[in-house]
Design a protein around this motif. Structure first.
Motif, short mmCIF file in Angstrom:
data_model
loop_
_atom_site.label_atom_id
_atom_site.label_comp_id
_atom_site.label_asym_id
_atom_site.label_seq_id
_atom_site.Cartn_x
_atom_site.Cartn_y
_atom_site.Cartn_z
N TYR A 46 6.86 29.66 -30.81
CA TYR A 46 7.80 28.72 -31.42
C TYR A 46 8.63 29.50 -32.43
CZ TYR A 46 5.09 24.57 -29.89
OH TYR A 46 4.44 23.60 -29.18
N PHE A 47 9.95 29.48 -32.26
CA PHE A 47 10.84 30.24 -33.13
C PHE A 47 11.54 29.34 -34.14
CE2 PHE A 47 10.57 33.11 -29.49
CZ PHE A 47 10.40 34.33 -30.12
N ASN A 48 11.66 29.86 -35.36
CA ASN A 48 12.60 29.34 -36.34
C ASN A 48 13.22 30.57 -36.98
OD1 ASN A 48 13.86 28.46 -38.76
ND2 ASN A 48 12.64 26.59 -38.75
N LEU A 49 14.45 30.87 -36.60
CA LEU A 49 15.09 32.10 -37.05
C LEU A 49 15.46 32.06 -38.53
CD1 LEU A 49 17.37 33.05 -34.01
CD2 LEU A 49 15.00 33.72 -34.49
N THR B 143 20.48 32.98 -25.67
CA THR B 143 20.74 33.54 -26.98
C THR B 143 20.64 32.42 -28.01
OG1 THR B 143 22.18 35.31 -26.17
CG2 THR B 143 22.47 34.65 -28.46
N LEU B 144 19.92 32.71 -29.10
CA LEU B 144 19.71 31.73 -30.17
C LEU B 144 20.20 32.35 -31.47
CD1 LEU B 144 18.30 28.95 -30.81
CD2 LEU B 144 16.27 30.29 -31.39
N PHE B 145 20.94 31.56 -32.27
CA PHE B 145 21.56 32.07 -33.50
C PHE B 145 21.30 31.09 -34.64
CE2 PHE B 145 25.75 32.11 -35.98
CZ PHE B 145 25.40 33.17 -36.80
N ARG C 236 20.33 35.75 -38.19
CA ARG C 236 19.48 36.31 -37.14
C ARG C 236 19.90 35.79 -35.76
NH1 ARG C 236 15.60 34.96 -41.14
NH2 ARG C 236 14.69 36.82 -42.14
N VAL C 237 19.91 36.69 -34.80
CA VAL C 237 20.22 36.37 -33.41
C VAL C 237 19.06 36.83 -32.54
CG1 VAL C 237 21.85 36.64 -31.50
CG2 VAL C 237 22.68 36.72 -33.87
N ARG D 234 19.15 40.89 -33.41
CA ARG D 234 20.28 41.51 -34.09
C ARG D 234 20.76 40.51 -35.14
NH1 ARG D 234 24.84 39.25 -31.17
NH2 ARG D 234 24.08 38.22 -29.28
N THR D 235 21.79 40.87 -35.87
CA THR D 235 22.35 39.94 -36.85
C THR D 235 23.84 39.78 -36.60
OG1 THR D 235 22.73 41.68 -38.48
CG2 THR D 235 20.63 40.49 -38.61
N ALA D 236 24.37 38.66 -37.07
CA ALA D 236 25.79 38.36 -36.87
C ALA D 236 26.32 37.62 -38.09
CB ALA D 236 25.98 37.52 -35.61
#
Length: 339
Positions: A162-165, A247-249, A255-256, A328-330
């Motif tokens: 489970y992701f939470n960026l 892709t999740l941002f 964070r990407v 990566r980061t954006a």
């Protein structure tokens, strides 16, 4: 006893446990270089036993759902353990997520787990030898899942992170995360979230993530499929060859996550039922949609759907599933979703 294994490389650090070969912590830098854990998990290791959250675990033998908790292989009907009403979810109680895995290799930046699932466990044919290798790389975490069998069986393995960026401890939901999925079709579901066997075009629906959209933008839309799942809990048919499937941002942290896999499907689950339960790794109790899952895999109920990609594994064959969580980061959307 549940053991903890830590691996590290560059700015990344991961913590894994021997129950379910589960990913418990994954520290990733934000656009300013500050690291945070971006996956959900339990503070108390013993809470991983029996709590049906599957945090970071290797799920299987058959990840996702099998309708009616049965399937037929070579003319023989196999009744497997039901744990989701009349259906099997992630192979029933005491699936791979609740099994002890042995550590068979360990370096500073990689660990390999192994488990042998005996023939007949939860009703599945064949003795299945499974390995899960986690390796930190320069841009994130690579996972290799392999399996062999001594009798014809069905196999579908994935990682259930489970992701939470924004960070596990951030207290934010994933509704403002922006998601793109390389999919023009889904496999719509009926009662029990079992696929009907049909395919549905995503055009004009809340399931169209071919262009980046906020996860929360249409999650509560008046849509029959969303009502069945109480949000997103659906399989997306991935377009094209092995590739970046999603892709999740997180605009807040920058964070990407680029998810790579060669499997034909991706289960997107928006954490609709996360509320309550034991405290998470940061000590707080999660709320609904505090994390989301992007699980590359075979389609749900494939053993009962001849029109779906096969999940069959025979002796002499090697099941292999490569997953990569590349970070990566954006600064903003254009940089997060180039092209």
């Amino acid at each position: 006893m549940i053991e903890t294994i830590a691996i590290a490389r560059g700015p990344y650090r991961a913590e894994l446990i021997t129950l379910g070969a589960a990913l418990r912590v994954l520290q990733v830098p934000d656009r300013n270089g500050a690291r945070a854990n971006v996956v959900l998990g339990f503070a108390n290791l013993e809470d991983y036993r029996g709590t049906p959250r599957f945090y970071g675990a290797v799920t299987g033998r058959y990840a996702n759902r099998i309708g009616g908790a049965l399937f037929t292989l070579d003319g023989v009907e196999h009744r497997i353990a039901a744990n989701d009403g009349a259906n099997s979810l992630h192979s029933g109680p005491m699936g791979l997520d609740q099994q002890h895995w042995d550590v068979v290799a360990l370096t500073e930046d990689a660990v390999t787990f192994r488990h042998v699932s005996p023939a007949g466990h939860n009703g599945f044919p064949g003795s299945l030898t499974v390995e899960a290798r986690y390796k930190l790389e320069d841009d994130g975490l690579a996972i290799l899942l392999t399996a062999t069998t001594d009798a014809p069986t069905v196999v579908n393995l994935t990682n259930h992170a489970y992701f939470n960026l924004g960070g596990e401890a951030s207290g934010t939901t994933i509704l403002d995360h922006v998601l793109r999925i390389s999919s023009s079709r889904t496999t719509p579901v009926g009662p029990g979230l079992i696929p009907t066997g049909a395919f549905a075009d995503v055009s004009g629906t809340p399931f169209d993530f071919r262009v980046p959209r906020r996860v929360g933008e249409r999650i509560d839309a008046d849509d029959a499929q969303l009502r069945l799942g109480h949000g997103y809990d659906h399989n997306f048919v991935i377009d094209g060859a092995p590739r970046c499937v999603a892709t999740l941002f997180d605009p807040g942290s920058g964070r990407v996550l680029d998810l790579h896999s060669g499997e034909p499907g991706l289960q997107f689950y928006s954490g609709n039922h996360l509320a309550g339960g034991p405290p998470g790794t940061s000590g707080r109790v999660y709320a609904a949609r505090d994390g989301l899952c992007l699980e590359p895999q075979k389609f749900p109920d494939s053993p009962n759907r001849p029109g779906f990609p096969s999940a069959r594994l025979d002796p002499g064959q090697v099941y292999r599933h490569d997953i990569a969580f590349r970070f990566r980061t954006a600064a903003g959307l254009e940089e997060a979703f180039p092209g």
